[in-house]
Write a protein that holds these residues in place. Structure first.
Motif, PDB file in Angstrom:
ATOM      1  N   THR A   1      -4.844  -1.012  -6.049  1.00 25.97           N
ATOM      2  CA  THR A   1      -5.626  -1.009  -7.275  1.00 25.97           C
ATOM      3  C   THR A   1      -6.663   0.094  -7.153  1.00 25.97           C
ATOM      4  O   THR A   1      -7.416   0.140  -6.178  1.00 25.97           O
ATOM      5  CB  THR A   1      -6.321  -2.371  -7.478  1.00 25.97           C
ATOM      6  OG1 THR A   1      -5.315  -3.382  -7.483  1.00 25.97           O
ATOM      7  CG2 THR A   1      -7.090  -2.412  -8.782  1.00 25.97           C
ATOM      8  N   ASP A   2      -6.695   0.995  -8.133  1.00 24.25           N
ATOM      9  CA  ASP A   2      -7.647   2.103  -8.048  1.00 24.25           C
ATOM     10  C   ASP A   2      -9.038   1.673  -8.519  1.00 24.25           C
ATOM     11  O   ASP A   2      -9.254   0.524  -8.891  1.00 24.25           O
ATOM     12  CB  ASP A   2      -7.140   3.337  -8.806  1.00 24.25           C
ATOM     13  CG  ASP A   2      -7.066   3.150 -10.313  1.00 24.25           C
ATOM     14  OD1 ASP A   2      -7.671   2.200 -10.857  1.00 24.25           O
ATOM     15  OD2 ASP A   2      -6.400   3.975 -10.973  1.00 24.25           O
ATOM     16  N   GLN A   3      -9.994   2.595  -8.511  1.00 24.44           N
ATOM     17  CA  GLN A   3     -11.377   2.265  -8.856  1.00 24.44           C
ATOM     18  C   GLN A   3     -11.537   1.788 -10.294  1.00 24.44           C
ATOM     19  O   GLN A   3     -12.517   1.126 -10.621  1.00 24.44           O
ATOM     20  CB  GLN A   3     -12.312   3.446  -8.562  1.00 24.44           C
ATOM     21  CG  GLN A   3     -12.034   4.689  -9.368  1.00 24.44           C
ATOM     22  CD  GLN A   3     -11.073   5.661  -8.692  1.00 24.44           C
ATOM     23  OE1 GLN A   3     -10.275   5.281  -7.848  1.00 24.44           O
ATOM     24  NE2 GLN A   3     -11.150   6.917  -9.065  1.00 24.44           N
ATOM     25  N   ASN A   4     -10.563   2.072 -11.156  1.00 17.36           N
ATOM     26  CA  ASN A   4     -10.603   1.605 -12.543  1.00 17.36           C
ATOM     27  C   ASN A   4      -9.825   0.311 -12.744  1.00 17.36           C
ATOM     28  O   ASN A   4      -9.512  -0.063 -13.855  1.00 17.36           O
ATOM     29  CB  ASN A   4     -10.042   2.686 -13.473  1.00 17.36           C
ATOM     30  CG  ASN A   4     -10.869   3.943 -13.433  1.00 17.36           C
ATOM     31  OD1 ASN A   4     -12.089   3.892 -13.363  1.00 17.36           O
ATOM     32  ND2 ASN A   4     -10.200   5.086 -13.439  1.00 17.36           N
TER      33      ASN A   4
ATOM     34  N   GLN B   1      -6.799  -0.244 -12.097  1.00 16.52           N
ATOM     35  CA  GLN B   1      -5.450   0.058 -12.540  1.00 16.52           C
ATOM     36  C   GLN B   1      -4.498  -0.012 -11.348  1.00 16.52           C
ATOM     37  O   GLN B   1      -4.871   0.346 -10.234  1.00 16.52           O
ATOM     38  CB  GLN B   1      -5.381   1.460 -13.157  1.00 16.52           C
ATOM     39  CG  GLN B   1      -6.258   1.643 -14.374  1.00 16.52           C
ATOM     40  CD  GLN B   1      -5.726   0.876 -15.560  1.00 16.52           C
ATOM     41  OE1 GLN B   1      -4.533   0.810 -15.798  1.00 16.52           O
ATOM     42  NE2 GLN B   1      -6.627   0.260 -16.316  1.00 16.52           N
TER      43      GLN B   1
ATOM     44  N   ALA C   1      -1.739   1.251  -8.986  1.00 21.48           N
ATOM     45  CA  ALA C   1      -1.257   2.559  -8.558  1.00 21.48           C
ATOM     46  C   ALA C   1      -0.400   2.345  -7.311  1.00 21.48           C
ATOM     47  O   ALA C   1      -0.339   1.243  -6.764  1.00 21.48           O
ATOM     48  CB  ALA C   1      -2.432   3.484  -8.266  1.00 21.48           C
TER      49      ALA C   1
ATOM     50  N   GLU D   1       0.695   4.185  -3.442  1.00 20.73           N
ATOM     51  CA  GLU D   1       0.423   5.239  -2.478  1.00 20.73           C
ATOM     52  C   GLU D   1       1.524   5.240  -1.426  1.00 20.73           C
ATOM     53  O   GLU D   1       2.148   4.212  -1.161  1.00 20.73           O
ATOM     54  CB  GLU D   1      -0.945   5.079  -1.841  1.00 20.73           C
ATOM     55  CG  GLU D   1      -1.131   3.836  -1.009  1.00 20.73           C
ATOM     56  CD  GLU D   1      -2.545   3.682  -0.456  1.00 20.73           C
ATOM     57  OE1 GLU D   1      -3.470   4.364  -0.924  1.00 20.73           O
ATOM     58  OE2 GLU D   1      -2.711   2.855   0.444  1.00 20.73           O
TER      59      GLU D   1
END
Length: 93
Positions: A28-31, A33, A35, A37
């Protein structure tokens, strides 16, 4: 986004997503959302296929396959047939 044609692989209850020799994990990205990797190949993962440019090698009288410094061995059971992550070129995990 994950590439079209990926395979979901579960190792120790953790899902990974595999496509042509590359493993991904969901984050989970900083927003907040979802993602993905790139992840290191998890030992014990079994994938249905390997990339076309895999090299067949023999180590300690075992036929293995090497791709991107990861060693695989062919496995077949009643439940699954494919290639298991066996270790890496620098030494078996």
């Amino acid at each position: 986004m994950l590439p079209v044609g990926y395979h979901r692989v579960v190792v120790s209850s953790r899902p990974y997503y595999y496509y042509q020799g590359t493993y991904y994990t969901q984050v989970t990205d900083q927003n907040k959302q979802t993602a993905y990797e790139v992840a290191a190949p998890p030992a014990g993962a079994v994938v249905p296929d390997l990339p076309d440019d895999v090299a067949q090698v023999t180590i300690d009288e075992q036929d293995l396959y090497e791709y991107d410094n990861t060693l695989y061995r062919k496995v077949a059971t009643d439940e699954v047939e494919g290639y298991e992550v066996y270790g890496n070129v620098s030494g078996k995990d």
